[in-house]
Every structure is written in structure tokens, then in C-alpha cells.
Design an enzyme around this catalytic site. Structure first.
Site, short mmCIF file in Angstrom:
data_model
loop_
_atom_site.label_atom_id
_atom_site.label_comp_id
_atom_site.label_asym_id
_atom_site.label_seq_id
_atom_site.Cartn_x
_atom_site.Cartn_y
_atom_site.Cartn_z
N HIS A 46 -10.99 -7.45 -31.80
CA HIS A 46 -9.61 -6.97 -31.76
C HIS A 46 -8.89 -7.38 -30.49
O HIS A 46 -7.99 -6.69 -30.04
CB HIS A 46 -9.58 -5.44 -31.93
CG HIS A 46 -10.20 -5.01 -33.21
ND1 HIS A 46 -9.57 -5.12 -34.43
CD2 HIS A 46 -11.44 -4.52 -33.47
CE1 HIS A 46 -10.39 -4.69 -35.38
NE2 HIS A 46 -11.54 -4.33 -34.83
N TRP A 51 -11.59 1.68 6.57
CA TRP A 51 -11.28 1.13 5.25
C TRP A 51 -9.78 1.34 5.11
O TRP A 51 -9.33 2.47 4.97
CB TRP A 51 -12.07 1.87 4.17
CG TRP A 51 -11.94 1.27 2.81
CD1 TRP A 51 -12.66 0.23 2.29
CD2 TRP A 51 -11.06 1.70 1.77
NE1 TRP A 51 -12.26 -0.01 1.01
CE2 TRP A 51 -11.29 0.86 0.65
CE3 TRP A 51 -10.09 2.69 1.66
CZ2 TRP A 51 -10.60 0.99 -0.54
CZ3 TRP A 51 -9.40 2.83 0.46
CH2 TRP A 51 -9.65 1.98 -0.61
N GLU A 64 -20.73 -0.47 -17.52
CA GLU A 64 -21.43 -0.47 -16.23
C GLU A 64 -21.82 -1.89 -15.82
O GLU A 64 -21.68 -2.27 -14.65
CB GLU A 64 -22.66 0.45 -16.32
CG GLU A 64 -23.56 0.49 -15.11
CD GLU A 64 -22.92 1.10 -13.86
OE1 GLU A 64 -21.80 1.61 -13.95
OE2 GLU A 64 -23.55 1.03 -12.80
N ASN A 86 -10.31 9.86 9.08
CA ASN A 86 -10.68 9.46 7.73
C ASN A 86 -9.79 10.26 6.79
O ASN A 86 -9.76 11.48 6.87
CB ASN A 86 -12.17 9.81 7.52
CG ASN A 86 -12.66 9.52 6.13
OD1 ASN A 86 -11.98 8.87 5.35
ND2 ASN A 86 -13.86 9.99 5.82
N GLY A 87 -8.99 9.60 5.95
CA GLY A 87 -8.10 10.33 5.05
C GLY A 87 -6.71 9.73 5.09
O GLY A 87 -6.51 8.62 5.58
N GLU A 143 -17.80 -6.00 -9.19
CA GLU A 143 -17.67 -5.47 -7.84
C GLU A 143 -18.50 -6.23 -6.82
O GLU A 143 -18.09 -6.34 -5.67
CB GLU A 143 -17.93 -3.96 -7.77
CG GLU A 143 -19.31 -3.52 -8.11
CD GLU A 143 -19.45 -1.99 -8.12
OE1 GLU A 143 -18.63 -1.30 -7.51
OE2 GLU A 143 -20.41 -1.50 -8.73
N LYS A 186 -18.23 3.08 -0.04
CA LYS A 186 -19.25 3.82 -0.77
C LYS A 186 -18.74 5.14 -1.31
O LYS A 186 -19.03 5.51 -2.43
CB LYS A 186 -20.46 4.05 0.15
CG LYS A 186 -21.64 4.75 -0.53
CD LYS A 186 -22.26 3.87 -1.60
CE LYS A 186 -23.35 4.55 -2.36
NZ LYS A 186 -23.68 3.83 -3.61
N CYS A 222 -13.58 5.58 5.35
CA CYS A 222 -13.81 5.36 6.77
C CYS A 222 -15.01 6.19 7.23
O CYS A 222 -15.34 7.20 6.62
CB CYS A 222 -12.60 5.79 7.57
SG CYS A 222 -11.08 5.03 7.00
N ARG A 245 -19.69 2.65 4.36
CA ARG A 245 -18.58 3.46 3.83
C ARG A 245 -17.25 2.72 3.89
O ARG A 245 -16.34 3.03 3.12
CB ARG A 245 -18.44 4.74 4.66
CG ARG A 245 -19.59 5.69 4.54
CD ARG A 245 -19.34 6.87 5.44
NE ARG A 245 -18.14 7.58 5.02
CZ ARG A 245 -18.14 8.70 4.34
NH1 ARG A 245 -19.26 9.26 4.00
NH2 ARG A 245 -17.01 9.28 4.00
N LYS A 304 -20.59 -3.64 -12.45
CA LYS A 304 -21.53 -4.13 -11.44
C LYS A 304 -21.22 -5.58 -11.11
O LYS A 304 -21.16 -5.97 -9.96
CB LYS A 304 -22.97 -4.09 -11.94
CG LYS A 304 -23.85 -2.90 -11.86
CD LYS A 304 -24.02 -2.12 -10.64
CE LYS A 304 -22.85 -1.27 -10.29
NZ LYS A 304 -22.99 0.15 -10.34
C1 F6R Z 1 -19.84 1.56 -8.68
C2 F6R Z 1 -19.73 2.72 -7.84
C3 F6R Z 1 -18.51 3.55 -7.94
C4 F6R Z 1 -18.88 5.05 -7.87
C5 F6R Z 1 -17.61 5.89 -7.83
C6 F6R Z 1 -17.91 7.37 -7.80
O1 F6R Z 1 -21.01 0.86 -8.42
O2 F6R Z 1 -20.59 3.01 -7.06
O3 F6R Z 1 -17.80 3.26 -9.10
O4 F6R Z 1 -19.67 5.37 -8.97
O5 F6R Z 1 -16.84 5.55 -6.71
O6 F6R Z 1 -18.66 7.70 -6.66
P1 F6R Z 1 -19.44 9.07 -6.55
O7 F6R Z 1 -20.52 9.05 -7.56
O8 F6R Z 1 -19.94 9.11 -5.14
O9 F6R Z 1 -18.43 10.15 -6.84
#
Ligand code: F6R
Length: 617
Positions: A513, A74, A490, A100-101, A497, A612, A2, A27, A494
């Protein structure tokens, strides 16, 4: 998660808050709301949906006033609806709260308050906290502690709360004031000239002021247009330290790109330059870091490294594991922060911890850092956000210096984490067995990374065409070996998501496997096939996919000969040193995922259900 923003000053609060909410939207973005003190009542406007919906709703209401709070949500407790959106009012209408929390003991508190006659409109833990403040206010203003009943009622309520919070509160009886507080959720106070902004993220503040105070866990700030005072839950006064933010709001704007993610992919050459700047020895044979707070002699005592992080940052930890073991010949483990914190793993006393977090606020990573420190280990952090909780609580660390990353899917922050992992591997390797000449070669390779990334980015039009051909498939495999296995993870992350396509990353040889059962015409496999000693093994894995009619998208080194007809699509990357290979190989999968998501009409910068920085467990 949030986003929180609150304003006290001489200007129209609503416009500043709504602008702040737009900047915070990345966020969390399932609903948004604003509360303003107007005369003897609090006006609340809140809407499920994007901030744009809130702005439309707010334009139909008069929101004059110089004090207010706003929130982007969120969802944690309670579904996405207008009623569950913040701000929440206490049942007597005297208080408005944004949060937030997560309040973990909210159901016990709610039962207690129901017994005292409080009523609830929403399903949220936040409304419970708001009423708890109102309950204590009733007792405070009845005269027992009377001096600052608004501040004290918030303090008292928070003492009963288990969980995490960043909050901002309004009270109708104190129309010129905000009380805000934090525990394990970020909160920053922007200090202007006769005005103050409190926010969960500096991006909501920088367009108004660059002077900020980072609140610490367990601190409350009491703000009016005349000034602010910080104190602890235990009622001790705190002397504020005002820091200066050195990036501007323009840095976070889109510069003509269609999405922040696209902009951030294409600014990687510059971002990598910024990460490296000033961080090589004069003789260019090793890396140098200013903020480790450890002497080289102390570093040489380390027998093991443990890297912890979440999501993409965890993939960077896996690359660190590979590069440290390969070049520094030192054992390394990479762990999910969320698992480490509860796992109680036996640890060698000479272990050095590294946590990696772009935001520096990921709660699981912060908790892992705290657990390692509780056990007496030294913890270093790699983070992008200066002054973030992780950066402040670590014993030392390295800033990424890539500027704000706004797109929810990490791109430039991820490749910068890979770069720093590689530079750390070099630093440790040079203290051990790596020769001066090998060190100088390694440094040369690192310095060439921005140019190599530029060359990889030049494939964008071709990758876009490939993306068009595969955008409607519903399953993908990403397969790589050694340091490119984490990049396969990764790539899969990507793609899923931002385009909501099911994708899995595997070590290429593991595919036999189990995952090979998925393979067929409808499931393309993206293979990393760089030049190197196991190139032929990777080609064999491709043959196995091809024999089962699976389309093959190969990412191979320029000039590398693949058997004719084996790859349905060929994307090339420039030949490079192993020290930078994971960085260069990341570029095509970022572009492929981005263009597939665009082709499918997805909201690339704000994918559904994601936020984010994940500040709840
Ligand atoms: C994927 C992504 C997330 C962050 C993860 C950790 O694209 O952005 O998987 O890598 O939430 O976030 P940070 O690096 O801010 O701790």
C-alpha cells in the site's frame, strides 16, 4: 541529554570532574566544559566536540582547586560552538552555571535582564538563568535577606523559571560551595567522606562513592566540604535519604568488545537471566512480581491496559499489546508517551497504566505518567534505573536489572522490556483463562530465552558477512507481521540511528500500500518469516518484492523451507514459543544494524544528534 557533574571536597576537582564527564558522554556529546574556582575568579575551559577535546584544552591550563563543575552538552538553544558550550558565566563573572533542560520563558527573562544592563555572549537559555541568579544576588547581598545570599539568589531565580532544569552553580564569593537544583531533570548527590559529587547520572558518581541521595523535583542542595543541606523552592528543609548503588563502575566498562553496543548485544543472555531471576511461582506456572503494590484481586478488576513509552520502549509496548491480547484476552492500547500527554484520550475507569523507560528519565514518558496520575489512574513502571524519576513516581513497578546500558542505541534493555512484557502477559493470562499446563509451558519457554538468544547470537559471523554486502545501500525496508511488526520497527530504528541509512518498518502485507514504490535493486527488504500459520502469506509478500528486483534478506526459523532462490540472504533463528519470539527475532536485526554501522565507519556508541536519555520535550 546533557550531563552534569560537580565536585566539592579535598581532592583535585578537575580530574574527578573530567573522569565523570567521560562517563556521562553517552548522554550528550556535542561540546563539553569545566569551571573551577581559582582564587578570586572562575576559570572556564569549554570546547565544541567530544570530552577528549576538552581534556586536551584543559591540559594546557592550570586547573588546581577542590571545587568545580563540568558539563557535556546536547544542544537545544543555540548551535554547537565553544561559546554556547557550558559552563556559562554571568556577565559580572561572579557565577558559573551548568544546566540540563530547557528554560521556556528565557526570552522574557533575557529582555528584562538586558534592561538592567546585563550582557550576553551566547545564544543559550542557560546564560540567561546564570544572569538571573546574578541579578538576585545583587539584591540579596545588598542585605535584605542576607543569611545565605548564594543559595537564596539561586532559589529566587528558579522561582521565575518556567521549564525544566538540573543545574549546578558556582559563586566566586563562596569558593567552597556549590548550589544545585532540579526540576524534571535528574540530579543525584554522591555522599563521600568529606567530599560530594553532584551529577545527572549515577555513572559519574560510582567510581567515587556508592552512597547517593536522589534529589526530587523542586529541591535545591547546598554543598560544602563540611556537609550538605537540602531544601525546597518554598524554603522548607528536607531530611535526606541516603541510598546505596549496588552496581560498580566495572559493570559499565567495555570488557574487550569494540563498542558498548556490541558488548551489550552479547550480554543479553545474562541480562535476560537477571531480569527473570526469582520471578516465577514455585509451581512454575506463572510470573511473580514483588513491587507492583497491587493484590491479585485488584489486578483481576482491570479491564484494559494502556502502555506508554518512547522510541524502542514504545516498540516494547506494541509487543505487550500483542501478547496481552493473544494470551490474556484483555484489550490493550500502546501509545507514544509524547502524544498521550497532550491527547486527552477518553479512558475506561478500570484502565491500568504501564510506562516503560530504560533510563526512567525520559521527559515525555514522565509527563505521561504524571498526566495519568493526575487523572486518578494507577501507574506501574518498567524501568532499568533504580531510583530514577519514573521509578520513584510510579505507584509500583518492575526493575529490569540488566545493569547500566551505555550504548545510545538500546539493545539489552529493549529485550529485557520484551521479556517483562511477556511475563506480565502471562501473569494476567493466568488470572483469566490460561490453564495451569499452558502456564507451565509458557514459563518453560521464558526460561529457555537466554539459551535461544545464545543460539541466535552464534549467527554473528554470518550476519557480519551479510552486513558487508549491504552496508552501502541507502534505503532498507523491515517487514514483519503480528508480534514481529514491532520488531520490524525496531530493526529500522536501530539501523537508521547508528548507520544513518534510511529505513522503514512496516507490517509485511502493508508494504503493497505504498512502500513497495521504493523497492528495486537498491532497496533491500529484511523479512521476518518465522514458522507459523501466516508463514505462506509472508512468503507471498517476499515474492512480490522479488518480482520487483528487490533484494530479500530473510530471517526465518531453522529448518523452515523457503522456495528456492527467493531469499538472497538467509539468517536463521531457533524455533521457539510465541512468548519469546519477539526477543529471539530482535537479535539478528541488532547484529545486522551494528555490523552495517561498523562497516560504514560510524560512531556506533555515540551516534550523531542522539542522546541516551531524552530529558527535554
Ligand atoms: C533507541 C533508543 C530510544 C529509547 C527512547 C526511550 O535505540 O534507545 O529510542 O528507547 O529514547 O528511552 P527510555 O527507555 O530511557 O525512556
Amino acid at each position: 541529554m546533557c550531563g552534569i557533574v560537580g565536585y566539592v571536597g579535598g581532592r583535585n576537582a578537575a580530574s574527578i570532574i573530567l573522569e565523570g564527564l567521560k562517563r556521562l558522554e553517552y548522554r550528550g556529546y556535542d561540546s563539553a566544559g569545566i569551571a573551577m574556582i581559582q582564587g578570586s575568579a572562575i576559570t572556564v575551559v569549554k570546547k565544541a566536540g567530544r570530552v577528549e577535546e576538552l581534556i586536551k584544552a584543559a591540559s594546557k591550563v592550570s586547573l588546581a582547586g577542590t571545587v568545580g563543575i563540568g558539563h557535556t552538552r546536547w544542544a537545544t538553544h543555540g548551535g554547537v560552538s565553544d561559546i554556547n558550550a557550558h559552563p556559562h558565566l554571568s556577565s559580572d563573572g561572579k557565577f558559573a552555571l551548568i544546566h540540563n533542560g530547557v528554560i521556556e520563558n528565557y526570552s522574557q527573562i533575557k529582555a528584562f535582564l538586558l534592561g538592567k544592563g546585563f550582557t550576553f555572549r551566547s545564544e543559550t537559555d542557560t546564560e540567561v538563568l546564570c544572569n538571573l541568579i546574578a541579578y538576585h544576588y545583587g539584591k540579596e547581598s545588598a542585605g535584605r535577606n542576607g543569611q545565605e545570599p548564594f543559595l537564596e539568589s539561586v532559589r529566587k531565580a528558579l522561582r521565575h523559571v518556567e521549564g525544566t532544569y538540573g543545574i549546578a552553580v558556582l559563586c566566586v564569593d563562596f569558593p567552597g560551595e556549590i548550589v544545585a537544583a532540579r526540576k524534571a531533570s535528574p540530579l543525584i548527590l554522591g555522599v563521600g567522606d568529606g567530599e560530594f559529587i553532584v551529577a545527572s547520572d549515577a555513572s559519574a558518581i560510582v567510581s567515587q562513592t556508592r552512597n547517593v541521595v536522589y534529589l526530587k523535583d523542586g529541591e535545591l542542595v547546598h554543598i560544602s566540604a563540611k556537609g550538605f543541606a537540602i531544601s525546597t523552592l518554598g524554603q522548607l528543609d528536607v531530611s535526606p535519604v541516603v541510598d546505596r548503588i549496588d552496581w560498580s563502575v566495572e559493570v559499565a566498562s567495555m570488557d574487550g568488545y569494540a563498542h558498548f553496543m556490541e558488548k551489550e548485544i552479547f550480554e543479553q543472555p545474562q541480562a535476560l537471566e537477571n531480569t527473570m531471576r526469582g520471578r516465577f511461582s514455585e509451581d512454575s506456572s506463572t510470573a511473580l512480581f514483588g513491587g507492583l503494590n497491587m493484590t491479585p484481586a485488584e489486578f483481576r478488576q482491570i479491564d484494559r491496559f494502556l502502555f506508554c513509552a518512547c522510541g524502542s520502549a514504545w516498540h516494547a509496548c506494541l509487543v505487550a499489546e500483542h501478547l496481552f491480547e493473544r494470551f490474556a484476552r484483555v484489550p490493550v492500547e500502546a501509545d507514544y508517551a509524547s502524544e498521550f500527554r497532550y491527547r486527552n484520550a477518553p479512558l475506561d475507569p478500570q484502565t491500568l497504566f504501564f510506562v516503560i523507560s530504560q533510563s526512567g528519565e525520559t521527559i515525555d514518558t514522565l509527563a505521561a505518567l504524571r498526566e495519568a496520575k493526575r487523572k486518578g489512574f494507577r501507574v506501574l513502571a518498567i524501568s532499568n534505573v533504580v531510583g530514577s524519576s519514573i521509578a520513584r513516581e510510579a505507584d509500583g513497578g518492575i526493575y529490569q536489572h540488566v545493569g547500566p546500558e551505555v550504548g545510545v542505541a538500546s539493545t539489552k534493555a529493549f529485550t529485557s522490556q520484551l521479556l517483562l512484557a511477556s511475563m506480565m502477559a502471562l501473569y494476567v493470562a493466568r488470572m483469566r483463562d490460561m490453564s495451569f499446563n499452558d502456564g507451565a509451558d509458557y514459563v518453560g519457554a521464558l526460561k529457555s530465552a537466554p539459551d535461544l538468544v545464545r543460539r541466535a547470537l552464534a549467527q554473528a559471523p554470518h550476519i557480519r558477512a551479510v552486513a558487508k554486502r549491504y552496508a552501502q545501500h541507502s534505503d532498507f525496508l523491515f517487514l514483519g507481521r503480528l508480534s514481529l511488526f514491532p520488531i520490524a520497527l525496531e530493526g529500522a530504528l536501530k539501523l537508521k540511528e547508528i548507520s544513518y541509512i534510511h529505513a522503514e518498518g512496516y507490517p509485511a502485507a502493508e508494504m503493497k500500500h505504498g512502500p513497495i514504490a521504493l523497492v528495486g535493486e537498491g532497496c533491500p527488504s529484511v523479512f521476518f518469516a518465522p514458522r507459523g500459520e501466516i508463514f505462506n502469506k509472508i512468503v507471498s509478500s517476499m515474492q512480490e518484492i522479488k518480482a520487483r528486483k528487490g533484494p530479500v534478506i530473510a530471517i526465518a526459523t531453522e529448518g523452515c523451507e523457503l522456495p528456492a532462490g527467493l531469499a538472497d540472504e538467509l539468517i536463521t533463528i531457533p524455533d521457539c514459543h510465541e512468548a519469546v519470539l519477539p526477543i529471539i527475532a530482535t537479535i539478528p536485526v541488532q547484529l545486522l544494524s551494528y555490523y552495517i554501522a561498523v562497516e560504514r565507519g560510524c560512531d556506533v556508541d555515540k551516534p550523531r544528534n542522539l542522546a541516551k536519555s531524552v530529558t527535554v520535550e
